[in-house]
Scaffold this active site. Structure first.
Site, mmCIF file in Angstrom:
data_model
loop_
_atom_site.group_PDB
_atom_site.id
_atom_site.type_symbol
_atom_site.label_atom_id
_atom_site.label_comp_id
_atom_site.label_asym_id
_atom_site.label_seq_id
_atom_site.Cartn_x
_atom_site.Cartn_y
_atom_site.Cartn_z
ATOM 1 C CB CYS A 159 -0.945 0.021 1.197
ATOM 2 S SG CYS A 159 -2.279 -1.167 1.047
HETATM 3 N N1 COA Z 1 -20.379 -9.034 7.772
HETATM 4 C C1 COA Z 1 -20.919 -9.085 9.010
HETATM 5 N N2 COA Z 1 -20.195 -9.305 10.117
HETATM 6 C C2 COA Z 1 -18.864 -9.474 9.963
HETATM 7 C C3 COA Z 1 -18.240 -9.436 8.705
HETATM 8 C C4 COA Z 1 -19.063 -9.195 7.579
HETATM 9 N N3 COA Z 1 -18.563 -9.121 6.345
HETATM 10 N N4 COA Z 1 -16.922 -9.647 8.854
HETATM 11 C C5 COA Z 1 -16.701 -9.819 10.170
HETATM 12 N N5 COA Z 1 -17.881 -9.724 10.846
HETATM 13 C C6 COA Z 1 -18.106 -9.857 12.293
HETATM 14 C C7 COA Z 1 -17.110 -10.784 12.932
HETATM 15 O O1 COA Z 1 -17.545 -12.116 12.843
HETATM 16 C C8 COA Z 1 -17.069 -10.273 14.351
HETATM 17 O O2 COA Z 1 -18.172 -10.810 15.044
HETATM 18 P P1 COA Z 1 -18.056 -11.161 16.623
HETATM 19 O O3 COA Z 1 -17.792 -9.857 17.306
HETATM 20 O O4 COA Z 1 -19.381 -11.753 16.900
HETATM 21 O O5 COA Z 1 -16.897 -12.114 16.721
HETATM 22 C C9 COA Z 1 -17.310 -8.768 14.199
HETATM 23 O O6 COA Z 1 -17.923 -8.582 12.934
HETATM 24 C C10 COA Z 1 -16.043 -7.958 14.271
HETATM 25 O O7 COA Z 1 -15.087 -8.508 13.335
HETATM 26 P P2 COA Z 1 -13.643 -7.945 13.161
HETATM 27 O O8 COA Z 1 -12.926 -8.655 12.063
HETATM 28 O O9 COA Z 1 -12.971 -7.889 14.487
HETATM 29 O O10 COA Z 1 -14.021 -6.492 12.639
HETATM 30 P P3 COA Z 1 -13.319 -5.108 12.833
HETATM 31 O O11 COA Z 1 -14.255 -4.229 13.562
HETATM 32 O O12 COA Z 1 -11.909 -5.204 13.313
HETATM 33 O O13 COA Z 1 -13.284 -4.563 11.324
HETATM 34 C C11 COA Z 1 -11.697 -4.343 9.515
HETATM 35 C C12 COA Z 1 -12.587 -5.269 10.323
HETATM 36 C C13 COA Z 1 -10.849 -5.125 8.549
HETATM 37 C C14 COA Z 1 -12.599 -3.397 8.717
HETATM 38 C C15 COA Z 1 -10.820 -3.537 10.467
HETATM 39 O O14 COA Z 1 -10.137 -4.361 11.372
HETATM 40 C C16 COA Z 1 -9.838 -2.685 9.740
HETATM 41 O O15 COA Z 1 -10.152 -1.852 8.941
HETATM 42 N N6 COA Z 1 -8.579 -2.829 10.024
HETATM 43 C C17 COA Z 1 -7.588 -2.003 9.394
HETATM 44 C C18 COA Z 1 -6.777 -2.755 8.467
HETATM 45 C C19 COA Z 1 -7.004 -2.502 7.029
HETATM 46 O O16 COA Z 1 -7.938 -1.925 6.564
HETATM 47 N N7 COA Z 1 -6.066 -3.005 6.284
HETATM 48 C C20 COA Z 1 -6.082 -2.979 4.878
HETATM 49 C C21 COA Z 1 -4.723 -3.013 4.344
HETATM 50 S S1 COA Z 1 -3.859 -1.499 4.692
#
Ligand code: COA
Length: 376
Positions: A159
């Site tokens: 990135c």
């Molecule tokens: N639809 C519905 N629910 C979903 C889902 C989807 N597509 N994907 C995950 N979930 C659920 C999970 O099962 C989890 O449920 P639980 O709390 O019951 O276990 C919950 O949502 C939270 O999941 P999690 O993966 O911890 O989500 P998050 O809030 O961390 O968000 C990202 C995920 C990837 C958006 C976030 O971590 C992020 O943006 N990180 C930054 C990294 C990034 O963007 N990197 C890209 C490269 S630079």
């Protein structure tokens, strides 16, 4: 006595694919895949041998990331629940590669904006998070397509590829090895996204950007001074893609989950935000720029929450859309192109003397800052 040349940004260019996939379309297709999968494996699921797949949701995607839609080069196969890949037909050696095709469009726009004849460009860097082939370099094909006499090479810092490319181009100008360098970032991220993975299937989109870095002596009067650039890398497995030429023939190589983008999203969020905010503030101090006085921050576009936190730490208050513009709602994460799209679409309104920072971050970990000031 030879004066050191001063690198500036003369212009930027953007190519946006026509096709889009909204969250609604994406989730509808993903949930059809989940239903099909669970139906096909009903017996194993009933016997407790297999966990059923869980559906995705539009609300989750928008809340967790800020993404509402993305552009792609090949919508239909991605949305087909039995395919879920771009499936761009392989092109013969006599045809332009996909990365060249879209990279050239972005580059032409940058060249036109700067009033630059391609014959006056000395070098092309193709800076992107994946290359369509091993060799010859994509950059050399782009160079040839544009009719540039000089040299070209590919570079990949995930990135952060574009900001690393800008510093590299700026260093060539400073050293007198080039007067005009194109940094082209064709990001076909749909090809390395696992569209079947609920945690990340919404993350990426396709696009191409170009940045023309030149010696001030040949640049148009209206340009952006590069006040300083800073790069940083710290090894991490939290964003990883194991696809490579040594595993292409392994029986479980291609198609295996780790041969596409995988991440520990929460860890990335937690570790990268402080790293990037500190980096911007330390570099601002080195350049004697008051961070709270930055007119605009063109941040990497991965996640709205990350950008909100980084901008808040740097500016000392919650950033407005004007101070830290978002493009990820319509483009999603376009890897290295994200901060350049934000800059390209949100910089014409700034006035001479305005100072801002282009900032990338991502796999590696890698991060790059480019502080710029508008001249006219
Ligand atoms: N639809 C519905 N629910 C979903 C889902 C989807 N597509 N994907 C995950 N979930 C659920 C999970 O099962 C989890 O449920 P639980 O709390 O019951 O276990 C919950 O949502 C939270 O999941 P999690 O993966 O911890 O989500 P998050 O809030 O961390 O968000 C990202 C995920 C990837 C958006 C976030 O971590 C992020 O943006 N990180 C930054 C990294 C990034 O963007 N990197 C890209 C490269 S630079």
């Amino acid at each position: 006595m030879q004066m050191t040349s001063k690198p500036v940004i003369s212009a930027t260019g953007l190519f946006t694919p026509a096709e889009t996939i909204t969250n609604e379309e994406l989730v509808e297709s993903f949930n059809r895949f989940v239903a099909l999968h669970n139906e096909q494996h009903a017996d194993e699921i009933a016997a407790g041998d297999l966990e059923p797949l869980a559906p995705s949701s539009v609300e989750f995607i928008e809340k967790a990331s800020g993404i509402k839609s993305r552009h792609v080069l090949s919508k239909e196969p991605i949305l087909n629940p039995e395919v879920m890949e771009p499936r761009l037909p392989e092109r013969g050696n006599d045809k332009p590669s996909y990365m060249t095709e879209i990279g050239v469009k972005a580059a032409m726009q940058a060249l036109e904006k700067a009033g630059r004849d391609p014959a006056d460009v000395d070098a092309v860097l193709c800076a992107a998070s994946n290359m369509e082939r091993a060799y010859p370099a994509m950059a050399i094909e782009i160079q040839q397509a544009l009719g540039i006499d000089g040299f070209a090479f590919d570079m990949n810092v995930a990135c952060s590829s574009a900001t690393f490319g800008i510093q590299t181009a700026a260093d060539y100008v400073r050293a007198g090895n080039a007067k005009s360098v194109l940094v082209v970032s064709p990001e076909i991220t749909s090809g390395h996204l696992n569209w079947r993975d609920r945690d990340s299937h919404f993350i990426f989109g396709d696009v191409a950007t170009a940045v023309l870095v030149e010696d001030e002596a040949v640049a148009p009067a209206a340009h952006w001074d590069i006040l300083g650039t800073k790069l940083k890398t710290v090894f991490s497995n939290n964003i990883r893609n194991n696809f490579g030429f040594l595993n292409r023939a392994s029986p479980d190589g291609i198609g295996k989950k780790d041969k596409l983008f995988v991440q520990e999203g929460r860890k990335v969020f937690k570790e990268v935000v402080p790293m990037v905010a500190t980096m911007i503030m330390e570099e601002a101090e080195r350049l004697e720029i008051e961070p709270t006085a930055l007119r605009r921050m063109w941040l990497h576009q991965a996640n709205q929450g990350m950008n909100r936190l980084i901008a808040q730490r740097v500016l000392g208050h919650e950033a407005s859309e004007d101070e830290s513009p978002t493009v990820l709602d319509t483009y999603a994460n376009t890897s290295s192109a994200g901060s350049i799209i934000a800059f390209n679409l949100n910089s014409d309104d700034l006035v001479a003397g305005d100072t801002g920072v282009i900032c990338s971050f991502g796999a590696g970990y890698s991060a790059g800052t480019v502080f710029v000031r508008k001249t006219a």
